[in-house]
Design an enzyme around this catalytic site. Structure first.
Site, short mmCIF file in Angstrom:
data_model
loop_
_atom_site.label_atom_id
_atom_site.label_comp_id
_atom_site.label_asym_id
_atom_site.label_seq_id
_atom_site.Cartn_x
_atom_site.Cartn_y
_atom_site.Cartn_z
N ASP A 95 55.66 -11.72 46.00
CA ASP A 95 54.67 -12.74 45.93
C ASP A 95 55.08 -13.97 45.03
O ASP A 95 54.24 -14.52 44.43
CB ASP A 95 53.10 -12.00 45.38
CG ASP A 95 53.52 -11.19 44.34
OD1 ASP A 95 54.56 -11.25 43.51
OD2 ASP A 95 53.06 -10.14 44.03
N GLU A 117 56.63 -5.93 51.56
CA GLU A 117 55.64 -5.61 50.51
C GLU A 117 54.56 -6.65 50.83
O GLU A 117 53.76 -7.14 49.93
CB GLU A 117 56.05 -5.87 49.09
CG GLU A 117 55.12 -5.20 47.91
CD GLU A 117 55.56 -5.57 46.53
OE1 GLU A 117 55.21 -6.74 45.85
OE2 GLU A 117 56.42 -4.86 45.99
N GLU A 131 50.40 -15.23 42.13
CA GLU A 131 51.05 -14.35 43.00
C GLU A 131 49.90 -14.01 44.19
O GLU A 131 50.34 -13.80 45.59
CB GLU A 131 51.36 -13.15 42.44
CG GLU A 131 52.82 -13.40 41.53
CD GLU A 131 52.32 -13.85 40.11
OE1 GLU A 131 50.98 -14.11 39.83
OE2 GLU A 131 53.21 -14.06 39.59
N HIS A 208 54.45 -9.94 30.87
CA HIS A 208 54.83 -11.14 30.98
C HIS A 208 54.13 -12.17 32.08
O HIS A 208 54.42 -13.28 32.14
CB HIS A 208 56.15 -10.98 31.88
CG HIS A 208 56.34 -10.56 33.13
ND1 HIS A 208 55.99 -9.39 33.64
CD2 HIS A 208 56.25 -11.37 34.42
CE1 HIS A 208 56.13 -9.09 35.07
NE2 HIS A 208 56.00 -10.48 35.49
N ARG A 210 51.68 -14.43 33.68
CA ARG A 210 51.14 -15.90 33.29
C ARG A 210 49.75 -16.03 32.63
O ARG A 210 49.50 -16.56 31.89
CB ARG A 210 51.20 -16.97 34.54
CG ARG A 210 52.48 -17.73 34.83
CD ARG A 210 52.45 -18.71 36.06
NE ARG A 210 53.56 -19.47 35.81
CZ ARG A 210 55.06 -19.35 36.25
NH1 ARG A 210 55.22 -17.97 36.48
NH2 ARG A 210 55.73 -20.26 36.09
N HIS A 241 60.74 -10.01 28.15
CA HIS A 241 60.94 -11.22 29.41
C HIS A 241 61.53 -12.08 28.60
O HIS A 241 61.15 -12.54 27.47
CB HIS A 241 59.54 -11.48 30.01
CG HIS A 241 59.85 -11.98 31.14
ND1 HIS A 241 60.19 -13.28 31.30
CD2 HIS A 241 59.52 -11.99 32.49
CE1 HIS A 241 60.13 -13.80 32.51
NE2 HIS A 241 59.77 -13.02 33.20
C1 UD1 Z 1 58.31 -14.99 38.00
C2 UD1 Z 1 57.32 -14.58 39.03
C3 UD1 Z 1 56.27 -13.58 39.11
C4 UD1 Z 1 57.13 -12.22 38.61
C5 UD1 Z 1 58.11 -12.51 37.61
C6 UD1 Z 1 58.95 -11.36 37.44
C7 UD1 Z 1 56.22 -16.76 40.09
C8 UD1 Z 1 55.21 -17.82 40.11
N1 UD1 Z 1 56.27 -15.89 39.02
O1 UD1 Z 1 57.36 -15.25 36.79
O2 UD1 Z 1 55.64 -13.18 39.96
O3 UD1 Z 1 56.46 -11.27 38.29
O4 UD1 Z 1 59.09 -13.64 37.80
O5 UD1 Z 1 59.89 -11.40 36.21
O6 UD1 Z 1 57.08 -17.00 40.97
N2 UD1 Z 1 63.62 -17.50 32.08
C9 UD1 Z 1 64.80 -17.30 31.56
N3 UD1 Z 1 65.78 -16.75 32.48
C10 UD1 Z 1 65.65 -15.99 33.39
C11 UD1 Z 1 64.39 -16.07 33.87
C12 UD1 Z 1 63.22 -16.48 33.21
O7 UD1 Z 1 65.21 -17.96 30.81
O8 UD1 Z 1 66.57 -15.48 34.12
C13 UD1 Z 1 62.56 -17.86 31.29
C14 UD1 Z 1 62.53 -19.54 31.57
O9 UD1 Z 1 61.99 -20.00 30.20
C15 UD1 Z 1 61.35 -19.69 32.63
C16 UD1 Z 1 60.32 -18.55 32.18
O10 UD1 Z 1 61.19 -17.39 31.70
O11 UD1 Z 1 60.78 -21.00 32.55
C17 UD1 Z 1 59.53 -18.12 33.33
O12 UD1 Z 1 60.27 -17.95 34.42
P1 UD1 Z 1 59.35 -18.18 36.17
O13 UD1 Z 1 60.39 -17.68 37.02
O14 UD1 Z 1 58.90 -19.53 36.13
O15 UD1 Z 1 58.26 -17.14 36.01
P2 UD1 Z 1 58.19 -15.64 35.47
O16 UD1 Z 1 57.03 -15.56 34.46
O17 UD1 Z 1 59.43 -15.18 35.24
N1 UDP Z 2 63.07 -4.25 34.89
C1 UDP Z 2 64.16 -4.19 34.33
N2 UDP Z 2 64.56 -4.50 33.03
C2 UDP Z 2 63.57 -4.94 32.24
C3 UDP Z 2 62.16 -4.57 32.51
C4 UDP Z 2 61.95 -4.43 33.96
O1 UDP Z 2 65.10 -3.79 34.95
O2 UDP Z 2 64.09 -5.13 30.92
C5 UDP Z 2 62.81 -3.84 36.25
C6 UDP Z 2 61.73 -2.76 36.43
O3 UDP Z 2 62.39 -1.50 36.64
C7 UDP Z 2 61.10 -3.04 37.72
C8 UDP Z 2 61.13 -4.78 37.90
O4 UDP Z 2 62.05 -5.13 36.93
O5 UDP Z 2 61.92 -2.90 39.09
C9 UDP Z 2 59.85 -5.35 37.25
O6 UDP Z 2 60.19 -6.55 37.13
P1 UDP Z 2 58.93 -7.71 36.44
O7 UDP Z 2 57.92 -6.74 35.55
O8 UDP Z 2 59.68 -8.62 35.51
O9 UDP Z 2 58.07 -8.10 37.45
P2 UDP Z 2 56.96 -7.68 38.45
O10 UDP Z 2 57.18 -6.43 39.19
O11 UDP Z 2 55.75 -7.75 37.68
O12 UDP Z 2 56.79 -8.92 39.75
#
Ligand code: UD1
Ligand code: UDP
Length: 368
Positions: A95, A117, A131, A208, A210, A241
């Site tokens: 999502d 999913e 999402e 984490h 939003r 995160h």
């Molecule tokens: C995204 C997904 C969310 C999912 C999450 C998993 C959307 C809208 N959201 O949210 O559904 O649960 O990923 O973790 O698609 N960042 C880094 N390095 C990385 C990744 C993230 O620095 O490798 C930081 C950056 O500052 C970035 C922020 O995290 O701007 C947010 O990342 P983003 O992908 O926009 O949203 P998530 O909150 O990670």
């Molecule tokens: N996970 C990981 N390292 C971490 C935290 C989570 O590998 O430090 C894995 C966890 O086992 C799960 C997935 O990341 O499979 C969940 O990701 P996240 O919570 O970022 O996203 P969501 O599932 O809420 O979309």
């Protein structure tokens, strides 16, 4: 037949990895992997662990990216790739904004879409945000909906999606656990290496989402901090995160506590094995809600709604919300009430049996 698999974030990579591996085993299929790299570091770690080398990498990540940035950059990048590869089927998982853009790009090119999913619903468009909207939008476009559970199927039927497009497969996140969790696992992380999991009770914390950033997240972390002062045998581990907004709140509230370990995100092996050792989990993550019951770990879900009610209904999860008092009470009950704890930890995983990827690929081969 050509199948292209699109993903962009850590959880999509974890949940798509078993599907990619299964597709690659089948000689009838030519498999392509394209990452948007909505996440960079957190995605690359998963690719490395599962030994997946993408055929295409859009490399869209930028710090502070907005939802619009992710959507536009993915859509634009995918256009060229779909025109070049001309796949018969495109697969997306979950999502995220990558998933929505992937499905939309596929629809624009009249390529069939498989949604892994499918059918999860919280019934609140703003939680999880964005999402819930992403997954609803994908359901309108998908030709094959791979639902983890029967209640996911029911959600789609209620929205008028034809039963002929729905398949119950279980969640692929459970497939991966078979290969990662070992009772004799030794941690590589310097902090985890030094912890004695037998003499203390450890709570694993992640947050984490939003919609939780701001006051809800402050409530959650304050409740965790205050409950620690009552239970001296308890420690908290929080692999934070990489989002700087999350890290700032965590450091402000939990940073100075000597029984809180704020650490970097863990690689998937480390994380799932940590899950196997801790007492229980408090999280707003989707994937972790699904993984924890496999290891018999109770989950406190810190969200106002969850689209994963199967765990709550089966008794392995408590939906605590994000109000300080409710989060505090949930933590307190699970720490003091052994009967409740034992009952929650005995529940069988309602999300899957570890063979979902195989089912999905069998269905693709049969019907495509
Ligand atoms: C995204 C997904 C969310 C999912 C999450 C998993 C959307 C809208 N959201 O949210 O559904 O649960 O990923 O973790 O698609 N960042 C880094 N390095 C990385 C990744 C993230 O620095 O490798 C930081 C950056 O500052 C970035 C922020 O995290 O701007 C947010 O990342 P983003 O992908 O926009 O949203 P998530 O909150 O990670
Ligand atoms: N996970 C990981 N390292 C971490 C935290 C989570 O590998 O430090 C894995 C966890 O086992 C799960 C997935 O990341 O499979 C969940 O990701 P996240 O919570 O970022 O996203 P969501 O599932 O809420 O979309």
């Amino acid at each position: 037949m050509k199948v292209i698999v699109i993903f962009g974030t850590r959880p999509e990579a974890i949940k798509m990895a078993p599907v990619v591996k299964e597709l690659q085993k089948r000689k009838e299929l030519e498999t392509f992997v394209c990452v948007t790299a909505q996440h960079r570091e957190m995605l690359d770690k998963v690719l490395e662990i599962f030994d997946i080398v993408p055929d295409y990498d859009l490399n869209i990540f930028k710090p502070g990216q907005t939802l619009t940035d992710i959507t536009i950059e993915s859509l634009k990048g995918l256009e060229e790739i779909l025109t070049t590869v001309k796949p018969d089927l495109l697969l997306v998982q979950g999502d995220t904004s990558t998933v929505f853009s992937g499905a939309l790009a596929s629809f624009y090119h009249k390529i069939k879409i498989g949604h892994v999913e499918a059918g999860l619903r919280s019934n609140n468009l703003y939680s999880p945000y964005p999402e819930e909207a992403n997954r609803r939008l994908v359901s309108v476009l998908a030709d094959y909906n791979f639902c983890p559970t029967d209640s996911n199927r029911q959600n789609l039927l209620n929205e008028g999606i034809s039963d002929s497009k729905i398949y119950i497969t279980g969640n692929t996140v459970i497939d991966s656990l078979k290969y990662t969790v070992k009772d004799d696992y030794e941690f590589e992380d310097e902090v985890l290496k030094k912890l004695d999991f037998n003499s203390k009770r450890f709570i694993l914390l992640t947050s984490h989402r939003r919609e939780n950033i701001g006051q809800p997240m402050k409530n959650i972390f304050n409740a965790v901090k205050d409950v620690l002062n009552i239970y001296e045998d308890v420690e908290v581990i929080f692999p934070m995160h990489l989002n700087p907004k999350v890290r700032k709140i965590a450091v402000e509230i939990l940073g100075n506590h000597n029984r809180v370990h704020l650490i970097s995100p863990l690689d998937y092996f480390e994380f799932t094995n940590l899950l196997n050792r801790v007492h229980f989990v408090i999280t707003d993550s989707g994937g972790i809600q699904e993984e924890a019951p496999t290891m018999g770990k109770p989950v406190i879900v810190v969200r106002e709604e969850t689209e994963r009610m199967e765990g709550v209904d089966a008794g392995s999860a408590i939906l605590a919300g994000t109000e300080y008092k409710n989060v505090y009470n949930a933590l307190d009950s699970l720490l003091k009430d052994d009967k409740l704890y034992n009952k929650m930890s005995e529940v069988q995983n309602p999300y899957g049996d570890g063979f979902s990827a195989q089912r999905i690929v069998d269905i693709i081969l049969k019907y495509l």
